[in-house]
Write a protein that holds these residues in place. Structure first.
Motif, PDB file in Angstrom:
ATOM      1  N   ALA A   9       0.831  -1.203   0.000  1.00 45.91           N
ATOM      2  CA  ALA A   9       0.000   0.000   0.000  1.00 45.91           C
ATOM      3  C   ALA A   9       0.868   1.256   0.000  1.00 45.91           C
ATOM      4  CB  ALA A   9      -0.934  -0.005   1.200  1.00 45.91           C
ATOM      5  N   ARG A  10       1.948   1.239   0.812  1.00 48.31           N
ATOM      6  CA  ARG A  10       2.847   2.399   0.844  1.00 48.31           C
ATOM      7  C   ARG A  10       3.481   2.637  -0.524  1.00 48.31           C
ATOM      8  NH1 ARG A  10       4.830  -0.164   5.700  1.00 48.31           N
ATOM      9  NH2 ARG A  10       3.863   0.750   7.558  1.00 48.31           N
ATOM     10  N   ALA A  11       3.887   1.560  -1.176  1.00 52.46           N
ATOM     11  CA  ALA A  11       4.516   1.683  -2.490  1.00 52.46           C
ATOM     12  C   ALA A  11       3.527   2.226  -3.515  1.00 52.46           C
ATOM     13  CB  ALA A  11       5.060   0.331  -2.943  1.00 52.46           C
ATOM     14  N   GLU A  12       2.284   1.747  -3.459  1.00 51.38           N
ATOM     15  CA  GLU A  12       1.265   2.221  -4.403  1.00 51.38           C
ATOM     16  C   GLU A  12       0.934   3.691  -4.173  1.00 51.38           C
ATOM     17  OE1 GLU A  12      -1.891  -0.558  -3.771  1.00 51.38           O
ATOM     18  OE2 GLU A  12      -1.294  -1.817  -5.459  1.00 51.38           O
ATOM     19  N   VAL A  13       0.868   4.092  -2.901  1.00 52.48           N
ATOM     20  CA  VAL A  13       0.602   5.493  -2.584  1.00 52.48           C
ATOM     21  C   VAL A  13       1.745   6.375  -3.073  1.00 52.48           C
ATOM     22  CG1 VAL A  13       0.294   7.165  -0.720  1.00 52.48           C
ATOM     23  CG2 VAL A  13      -0.908   4.985  -0.641  1.00 52.48           C
ATOM     24  N   ALA A  14       2.991   5.908  -2.902  1.00 52.88           N
ATOM     25  CA  ALA A  14       4.149   6.674  -3.356  1.00 52.88           C
ATOM     26  C   ALA A  14       4.135   6.828  -4.878  1.00 52.88           C
ATOM     27  CB  ALA A  14       5.442   5.985  -2.902  1.00 52.88           C
ATOM     28  N   ASP A  15       3.803   5.753  -5.587  1.00 53.11           N
ATOM     29  CA  ASP A  15       3.702   5.833  -7.049  1.00 53.11           C
ATOM     30  C   ASP A  15       2.582   6.774  -7.469  1.00 53.11           C
ATOM     31  OD1 ASP A  15       5.787   4.084  -7.364  1.00 53.11           O
ATOM     32  OD2 ASP A  15       4.529   2.309  -7.682  1.00 53.11           O
ATOM     33  N   PHE A  16       1.471   6.727  -6.738  1.00 52.54           N
ATOM     34  CA  PHE A  16       0.339   7.617  -7.005  1.00 52.54           C
ATOM     35  C   PHE A  16       0.769   9.076  -6.868  1.00 52.54           C
ATOM     36  CE2 PHE A  16      -3.413  10.047  -5.935  1.00 52.54           C
ATOM     37  CZ  PHE A  16      -4.445   9.476  -6.660  1.00 52.54           C
ATOM     38  N   ARG A 285      -1.549   9.407   2.331  1.00 55.63           N
ATOM     39  CA  ARG A 285      -2.206   8.563   3.325  1.00 55.63           C
ATOM     40  C   ARG A 285      -3.100   7.542   2.635  1.00 55.63           C
ATOM     41  NH1 ARG A 285      -5.810  11.477   5.353  1.00 55.63           N
ATOM     42  NH2 ARG A 285      -5.397  13.504   4.379  1.00 55.63           N
ATOM     43  N   PHE A 286      -3.250   6.373   3.255  1.00 56.80           N
ATOM     44  CA  PHE A 286      -4.081   5.315   2.683  1.00 56.80           C
ATOM     45  C   PHE A 286      -5.336   5.108   3.518  1.00 56.80           C
ATOM     46  CE2 PHE A 286      -5.063   0.982   1.080  1.00 56.80           C
ATOM     47  CZ  PHE A 286      -5.057   1.289  -0.270  1.00 56.80           C
TER      48      PHE A 286
END
Length: 333
Positions: A9-16, A285-286
């Motif tokens: 989730a952290r990686a996806e948020v960072a890419d987002f 934030r997720f």
């Protein structure tokens, strides 16, 4: 959530955030300021919905939409709405084709609605009959002509601009059409420094252009991530109570009872939650919070809360009503 899922989730948020940063940078090469409006349009796109931009002519609304299409590398079409425009000018029409052997057949010629990003320029200068041609496309992402339905390619967005109703030759948009816009964004007049920057960019030899930074596949993946953002029950309950407070019936403010004719539809609650999720992702934030719901309340609900005659006569602004509601509404109940 398992530790592995948290890391993912952290990686996806960072890419987002990286993708959003790239889009903001490219749009900023052409559009001066208006960060809140740019983020509002991005929010509508990430929610898979539509945006209505209101402002006087010449503020760069059309340029913003065109620049966004360039940065996203999406098929773009522009419809200039005029009082004499007909629905077929938007949707397309059935034509008679004559073959080599003299045989005739009917074929459908697609209109400008068949694009990924449709700029509906000065939408409130067309008659209600023509405006209604957009209703099915905006809600169902399809078009029906002569009993035949055509599915629009995803992603599909209508980004409409309108002049204030005080302008000459404008028609108010039907309530059903207003409700289909995810956000209504006010485009402000630029300040002194912004005007200098606009003149520097537009009166010289080099005209800035945005380069593609996010493709169609990436945009659809970002839309999917938005739907995966969790919302706690108390946050959702705040959005529900906020929506209910816009209705003059029940336990609403005296201000609402006096000046509001109709409160927001359930689409308003959907817009509040989706926009809150997107704002959370913007900030890395997720999980969406009550503050996220409050931050998106005005653009999500200002066009869905309709004032009565007394409210309009008194010059009451819908934004003022919504701000009063949020001021008295507790975060939890």
């Amino acid at each position: 959530m398992a530790e592995k899922n948290k890391d993912l989730a952290r990686a996806e948020v960072a890419d987002f955030q990286k993708s959003i940063g790239g889009l903001r940078e490219e749009v900023g090469k052409v559009i001066v300021g208006n960060r809140e409006v740019v983020d509002g349009v991005l929010t509508c796109m990430l929610a898979g919905s539509h945006a209505l931009l209101e402002g006087v002519p010449g503020l760069g609304k059309t340029m913003l939409v065109r620049t966004m299409a360039q940065a996203l590398e999406l098929q773009f079409s522009r419809i200039q709405f005029t009082p004499d425009m007909m629905p077929a000018d938007i949707l397309g029409t059935t034509m008679i084709d004559e073959g080599a052997g003299g045989q005739r057949s009917l074929s459908f010629r697609k209109g400008p609605i068949f694009a990924n990003i449709v700029l509906a320029d000065e939408i409130n200068r067309a008659t209600p009959k023509t405006q209604s041609a957009l209703l099915e496309a905006m809600q169902e992402h399809r078009v029906t002509v002569s009993k035949t339905s055509y599915t629009l390619e995803e992603p599909f967005f209508v980004l409409a601009t309108q002049n204030p109703l005080e302008s000459e030759g404008t028609y108010p948009l039907p309530e059903a059409q207003l409700d289909r816009f995810f956000f209504k964004l006010h485009v402000p007049f630029p300040g002194r420094e912004e005007l200098h920057a606009i003149l520097d960019r537009t009166t010289g030899m080099d005209a800035p252009e945005a380069k593609p930074v996010v493709d169609k596949k990436r945009l659809l993946a970002m839309q999917k991530l938005v739907r995966e953002v969790p919302v706690a029950r108390h946050v959702q309950d705040y959005a529900v109570r906020l929506l209910q407070s816009t209705h003059p019936e029940g336990k609403s403010l005296d201000l609402v009872k006096r000046f509001v004719k109709f409160g927001s539809s359930p689409r308003g609650a959907q817009a509040l939650l989706l926009a809150a999720k997107i704002r959370a992702l913007f900030e890395g934030r997720f999980a969406a919070s009550v503050d996220d719901v409050k931050a998106v309340c005005l653009p999500a609900l200002r066009h869905r809360v309709l004032l009565n005659f007394e409210g309009e006569a008194e010059g009451v602004k819908t934004d003022d009503v919504l701000l009063a509601i949020m001021k008295q509404l507790p975060d939890t109940e």
